[in-house]
Motif scaffolding. Structure first.
Motif, short mmCIF file in Angstrom:
data_model
loop_
_atom_site.label_atom_id
_atom_site.label_comp_id
_atom_site.label_asym_id
_atom_site.label_seq_id
_atom_site.Cartn_x
_atom_site.Cartn_y
_atom_site.Cartn_z
N GLN A 120 83.63 -28.76 27.02
CA GLN A 120 82.48 -29.66 26.97
C GLN A 120 81.62 -29.35 25.75
O GLN A 120 81.73 -28.28 25.15
CB GLN A 120 81.66 -29.60 28.25
N PHE A 121 80.79 -30.31 25.38
CA PHE A 121 79.89 -30.15 24.25
C PHE A 121 78.70 -31.07 24.45
O PHE A 121 78.68 -31.92 25.34
CB PHE A 121 80.61 -30.44 22.93
N ASN A 122 77.70 -30.88 23.62
CA ASN A 122 76.49 -31.69 23.68
C ASN A 122 76.45 -32.56 22.43
O ASN A 122 76.51 -32.04 21.32
CB ASN A 122 75.26 -30.79 23.76
N ALA A 123 76.36 -33.87 22.62
CA ALA A 123 76.28 -34.80 21.50
C ALA A 123 75.09 -35.73 21.72
O ALA A 123 75.05 -36.45 22.73
CB ALA A 123 77.56 -35.61 21.37
N LEU A 124 74.15 -35.69 20.81
CA LEU A 124 72.96 -36.54 20.89
C LEU A 124 72.27 -36.40 22.25
O LEU A 124 71.91 -37.37 22.90
CB LEU A 124 73.34 -38.00 20.63
N ASN A 125 72.13 -35.15 22.68
CA ASN A 125 71.49 -34.80 23.95
C ASN A 125 72.21 -35.34 25.17
O ASN A 125 71.61 -35.56 26.22
CB ASN A 125 70.02 -35.24 23.96
N GLU A 126 73.50 -35.59 25.05
CA GLU A 126 74.31 -36.01 26.18
C GLU A 126 75.44 -35.00 26.37
O GLU A 126 76.11 -34.63 25.41
CB GLU A 126 74.93 -37.39 25.94
N GLU A 127 75.62 -34.57 27.60
CA GLU A 127 76.71 -33.66 27.90
C GLU A 127 78.02 -34.45 27.95
O GLU A 127 78.13 -35.44 28.66
CB GLU A 127 76.48 -32.97 29.26
N LYS A 128 78.99 -34.01 27.17
CA LYS A 128 80.29 -34.68 27.09
C LYS A 128 81.39 -33.71 27.52
O LYS A 128 81.29 -32.50 27.30
CB LYS A 128 80.58 -35.13 25.66
N LEU A 129 82.42 -34.27 28.11
CA LEU A 129 83.62 -33.51 28.44
C LEU A 129 84.74 -34.01 27.54
O LEU A 129 84.90 -35.21 27.35
CB LEU A 129 84.02 -33.73 29.90
N MET A 130 85.51 -33.09 26.99
CA MET A 130 86.62 -33.43 26.11
C MET A 130 87.91 -33.36 26.91
O MET A 130 88.17 -32.36 27.58
CB MET A 130 86.68 -32.46 24.93
N TYR A 131 88.69 -34.44 26.86
CA TYR A 131 89.96 -34.51 27.56
C TYR A 131 91.09 -34.70 26.55
O TYR A 131 90.92 -35.39 25.55
CB TYR A 131 89.97 -35.65 28.58
N PHE A 132 92.23 -34.09 26.84
CA PHE A 132 93.37 -34.06 25.94
C PHE A 132 94.64 -34.43 26.69
O PHE A 132 94.80 -34.08 27.86
CB PHE A 132 93.50 -32.65 25.36
N LYS A 133 95.55 -35.12 26.00
CA LYS A 133 96.85 -35.46 26.58
C LYS A 133 97.91 -35.31 25.49
O LYS A 133 97.68 -35.72 24.35
CB LYS A 133 96.83 -36.89 27.10
N HIS A 134 99.04 -34.77 25.88
CA HIS A 134 100.19 -34.67 24.97
C HIS A 134 101.34 -35.41 25.59
O HIS A 134 101.71 -35.15 26.74
CB HIS A 134 100.54 -33.20 24.73
N LYS A 135 101.92 -36.35 24.85
CA LYS A 135 103.10 -37.09 25.28
C LYS A 135 104.17 -36.90 24.22
O LYS A 135 104.09 -37.51 23.16
CB LYS A 135 102.79 -38.59 25.43
N PRO A 136 105.14 -36.03 24.47
CA PRO A 136 106.18 -35.78 23.46
C PRO A 136 106.86 -37.09 23.01
O PRO A 136 107.14 -37.96 23.84
CB PRO A 136 107.16 -34.86 24.17
N LEU A 137 107.10 -37.19 21.74
CA LEU A 137 107.73 -38.39 21.18
C LEU A 137 109.20 -38.48 21.53
O LEU A 137 109.75 -39.57 21.63
CB LEU A 137 107.56 -38.42 19.66
#
Length: 138
Positions: A120-137
């Motif tokens: 997570q991180f704070n951007a413009l005073n908003e708490e954000k969650l970072m999500y990631f996905k990997h789909k092998p080619l």
């Protein structure tokens, strides 16, 4: 029938109906770079998706919004799959989305689609969650 297409200049008002914080100069830059997808259901505007690149090499969804009446019927799922597929055709196999920490519906949606919380991180005073996905080619 659902249809997804790249955004055009004349679509700006449609996008503003969902998010009036978007300004035309940035929207114009996004459409010039083919980073805006408009979503239609039976020829009716349903929503939009805008992405850029994280560290210039991982496609990252910045905006993905559907009008309320088009939620929960598969429109979002199919739109996301179309976007991921087009990114994979361009040889990208990793995807990122930043979500508002308080948006439980979006968090649940992306988790159901295989995205994993990586912090997570704070951007413009908003708490954000970072999500990631990997789909092998291959």
């Amino acid at each position: 029938m659902m249809k997804v297409r790249f955004g055009k200049e004349e679509d700006f008002e449609l996008v503003q109906k969902i998010d009036d914080s978007i300004i035309f100069p940035e929207y114009k830059r996004w459409i010039d770079n083919k980073q805006v997808y408009l979503i239609f259901e039976n020829e009716e505007f349903a929503g939009w998706l805008q992405y850029s690149f994280f560290l210039e090499r991982i496609p990252m969804i910045n905006y993905f919004e559907l009008l309320e009446k088009f939620r929960g019927i598969g429109t979002g799922t199919l739109s996301l799959l179309i976007w991921e597929r087009q990114m994979m055709e361009r040889m990208y196999d990793k995807f990122i989305v930043a979500l508002d920490k308080s948006d439980e519906n979006a968090i649940k949606f992306f988790e159901e689609k295989g995205y994993k919380n990586i912090g997570q991180f704070n951007a413009l005073n908003e708490e954000k969650l970072m999500y990631f996905k990997h789909k092998p080619l291959f």
